[in-house]
Scaffold this motif. Structure first.
Motif, short mmCIF file in Angstrom:
data_model
loop_
_atom_site.label_atom_id
_atom_site.label_comp_id
_atom_site.label_asym_id
_atom_site.label_seq_id
_atom_site.Cartn_x
_atom_site.Cartn_y
_atom_site.Cartn_z
N GLU A 6 0.83 -1.20 0.00
CA GLU A 6 0.00 0.00 0.00
C GLU A 6 0.87 1.26 0.00
O GLU A 6 1.97 1.26 0.57
N CYS A 22 -2.61 0.08 -4.01
CA CYS A 22 -2.14 -1.21 -3.52
C CYS A 22 -1.63 -2.00 -4.72
O CYS A 22 -2.42 -2.43 -5.56
N TRP A 36 -10.45 -3.21 0.98
CA TRP A 36 -9.77 -2.20 1.78
C TRP A 36 -10.33 -2.26 3.20
O TRP A 36 -11.54 -2.41 3.40
N ARG A 38 -9.31 -0.71 7.49
CA ARG A 38 -8.49 0.23 8.24
C ARG A 38 -8.50 -0.11 9.72
O ARG A 38 -9.42 -0.79 10.20
N TYR A 94 -4.39 2.14 6.88
CA TYR A 94 -5.23 1.57 5.82
C TYR A 94 -4.52 0.40 5.16
O TYR A 94 -3.33 0.50 4.81
N TYR A 95 -5.28 -0.69 4.99
CA TYR A 95 -4.73 -1.90 4.42
C TYR A 95 -5.55 -2.36 3.22
O TYR A 95 -6.77 -2.22 3.22
N CYS A 96 -4.88 -2.94 2.25
CA CYS A 96 -5.59 -3.70 1.23
C CYS A 96 -5.42 -5.18 1.57
O CYS A 96 -4.44 -5.58 2.20
N ALA A 97 -6.39 -5.97 1.16
CA ALA A 97 -6.36 -7.39 1.49
C ALA A 97 -6.91 -8.20 0.33
O ALA A 97 -7.78 -7.75 -0.42
N ARG A 105 -2.75 -9.37 3.96
CA ARG A 105 -2.73 -7.91 3.90
C ARG A 105 -1.32 -7.41 3.64
O ARG A 105 -0.34 -8.12 3.88
N GLN A 107 1.48 -4.07 4.43
CA GLN A 107 1.99 -3.48 5.66
C GLN A 107 1.20 -2.24 6.08
O GLN A 107 1.32 -1.77 7.20
N GLY A 108 0.38 -1.76 5.16
CA GLY A 108 -0.47 -0.62 5.47
C GLY A 108 0.13 0.71 5.10
O GLY A 108 1.35 0.84 4.90
#
Length: 115
Positions: A6, A22, A36, A38, A94-97, A105, A107-108
């Motif tokens: 991300e 991402c 997404w 968070r 905020y993360y994508c997964a 995921r 690392q944000g």
């Protein structure tokens, strides 16, 4: 190896906008749903949005509906989240997964919204 990276976070004033990206590798991006999520400071992980494989149907949490927009570029194996009308309560990592909020995921990327 499955990787999600991300970027795009930062410090922004309330009412402002950010665009998160991402970049993924190690799996067939067009063939999976992407998410997404968070995590605000001291709180649990919150699902924000899903975009499905195939039709790219989108779903949003009520807290971000109308303000955030998820999209994907299957040719670039990349997921996006456009954040607008940001509020201080949007401050979070905020993360994508992959697949679901419980999936692999990255690392944000930190988003901080100041008043």
């Amino acid at each position: 190896e499955v990787r999600l990276v991300e970027s795009g976070g930062g410090l922004v004033q309330a009412g402002g906008s950010l665009n998160l990206t991402c970049v993924t590798s190690g799996f067939s991006f067009p063939d999976v749903d992407m998410v997404w999520a968070r995590q605000p400071p001291g709180k649990g992980l919150e699902w924000l949005s899903t975009i499905t494989l195939g039709t790219g149907t989108t779903f949003y949490a009520d807290s971000v509906k109308g303000r955030f927009t998820i999209s994907r570029d299957n040719a670039k194996n990349t997921l996006y989240l456009q954040l607008t009308s940001l509020k201080t309560e949007d401050t979070a990592m905020y993360y994508c997964a992959k697949d679901s909020v419980l999936g692999k995921r990255g690392q944000g990327t930190q988003v901080t919204v100041s008043s």
